[in-house]
Design a protein around this motif. Structure first.
Motif, PDB file in Angstrom:
ATOM      1  N   THR A   1      59.035  89.139  -8.573  1.00 31.90           N
ATOM      2  CA  THR A   1      58.517  89.281  -9.922  1.00 31.90           C
ATOM      3  C   THR A   1      57.266  88.433 -10.057  1.00 31.90           C
ATOM      4  O   THR A   1      57.307  87.228  -9.824  1.00 31.90           O
ATOM      5  N   PRO A   2      56.130  89.068 -10.402  1.00 36.32           N
ATOM      6  CA  PRO A   2      54.920  88.263 -10.568  1.00 36.32           C
ATOM      7  C   PRO A   2      55.041  87.376 -11.799  1.00 36.32           C
ATOM      8  O   PRO A   2      55.773  87.677 -12.740  1.00 36.32           O
ATOM      9  N   GLU A   3      54.325  86.305 -11.779  1.00 34.71           N
ATOM     10  CA  GLU A   3      54.326  85.390 -12.916  1.00 34.71           C
ATOM     11  C   GLU A   3      53.636  86.064 -14.097  1.00 34.71           C
ATOM     12  O   GLU A   3      52.597  86.699 -13.934  1.00 34.71           O
ATOM     13  N   PRO A   4      54.226  85.961 -15.294  1.00 34.14           N
ATOM     14  CA  PRO A   4      53.564  86.564 -16.461  1.00 34.14           C
ATOM     15  C   PRO A   4      52.306  85.791 -16.799  1.00 34.14           C
ATOM     16  O   PRO A   4      52.201  84.599 -16.509  1.00 34.14           O
ATOM     17  N   PRO A   5      51.348  86.477 -17.421  1.00 35.31           N
ATOM     18  CA  PRO A   5      50.137  85.766 -17.826  1.00 35.31           C
ATOM     19  C   PRO A   5      50.482  84.709 -18.871  1.00 35.31           C
ATOM     20  O   PRO A   5      51.479  84.820 -19.582  1.00 35.31           O
TER      21      PRO A   5
ATOM     22  N   PRO B   1      66.374  87.442 -18.728  1.00 36.83           N
ATOM     23  CA  PRO B   1      67.148  86.913 -17.610  1.00 36.83           C
ATOM     24  C   PRO B   1      67.931  88.026 -16.926  1.00 36.83           C
ATOM     25  O   PRO B   1      68.287  89.023 -17.550  1.00 36.83           O
ATOM     26  N   PRO B   2      68.188  87.884 -15.630  1.00 37.47           N
ATOM     27  CA  PRO B   2      68.928  88.941 -14.930  1.00 37.47           C
ATOM     28  C   PRO B   2      70.323  89.106 -15.518  1.00 37.47           C
ATOM     29  O   PRO B   2      70.978  88.142 -15.893  1.00 37.47           O
ATOM     30  N   GLY B   3      70.751  90.348 -15.630  1.00 36.70           N
ATOM     31  CA  GLY B   3      72.083  90.642 -16.140  1.00 36.70           C
ATOM     32  C   GLY B   3      72.178  90.632 -17.644  1.00 36.70           C
ATOM     33  O   GLY B   3      73.265  90.688 -18.201  1.00 36.70           O
TER      34      GLY B   3
END
Length: 147
Positions: free
Chosen positions: A32-36, A44-46
Motif C-alpha cells: 500500500t503506497p503512503e497516502p499524500p 484498517p484491515p478487516g
C-alpha cells in the motif's frame, strides 16, 4: 550539467542531484503506497465485512411497476389548445374541446387510474380561450377594415 543545459533557477533543485540513472525505488507489488499528506488514512484491515458468497442476493419480489401511461387524447387536447391561442383558434379550439371531453370520459371510465385529467382540463380551458380570443380578434379586425 552539460554546456547546453540552462543554469538552475533560484529555489529549484540542482538538476545534477536528480540523476536519471538512479531513480527512487518503486514500491513492491501488493504494498500500500503512503497516502499524500493531509489525506485520510486507509481503513484498517478487516474493517469491512467480506462480500456474501456467490455475489449479491436477488432483489426482493414485487417492487414498483411502470407508471401508468397518460391519456393521449388529454395530451393532444392540451397541445391543440395551446396552438389555438396563437393560430387557427376558431378551428383548433373546438378540436381541443372535443378531445378534452373524450379524454375526460375515458379517464372516468378507468376510475381515475389513468392520469391526464389535468391535461384534459387545460385543453378544455385553452380551447375556450382560443375560440373567444380569435373571435374577438376577428371582430376587431373586421370593424377596423370597414371603418
Amino acid at each position: 550539467m552539460t554546456t547546453n543545459d540552462p543554469p538552475p533557477y533560484p529555489g529549484e533543485p540542482n538538476p545534477s542531484t536528480n540523476n536519471p540513472q538512479n531513480p527512487p525505488p518503486l514500491p513492491s507489488y501488493g504494498s500500500t503506497p503512503e497516502p499524500p499528506p493531509g489525506s485520510y488514512p486507509p481503513p484498517p484491515p478487516g474493517s469491512y465485512p467480506p462480500p456474501p458468497p456467490g455475489g449479491y442476493p436477488p432483489p426482493a419480489p414485487g417492487g414498483y411497476g411502470a407508471p401508468p401511461e397518460s391519456n393521449k387524447k388529454a395530451l393532444w387536447s392540451m397541445i391543440t389548445g395551446i396552438i389555438s391561442l396563437f393560430c387557427c383558434g376558431v378551428v383548433l379550439g373546438p378540436v381541443a374541446i372535443v378531445l378534452s371531453n373524450q379524454a375526460k370520459s375515458e379517464i372516468a371510465a378507468t376510475g381515475g387510474a389513468q392520469p391526464g385529467a389535468g391535461q384534459a382540463k387545460a385543453g378544455l380551458i385553452l380551447g375556450i380561450i382560443g375560440i373567444v380570443g380569435w373571435v374577438i380578434f376577428l371582430l376587431v379586425r373586421l370593424s377596423t377594415i370597414n371603418a
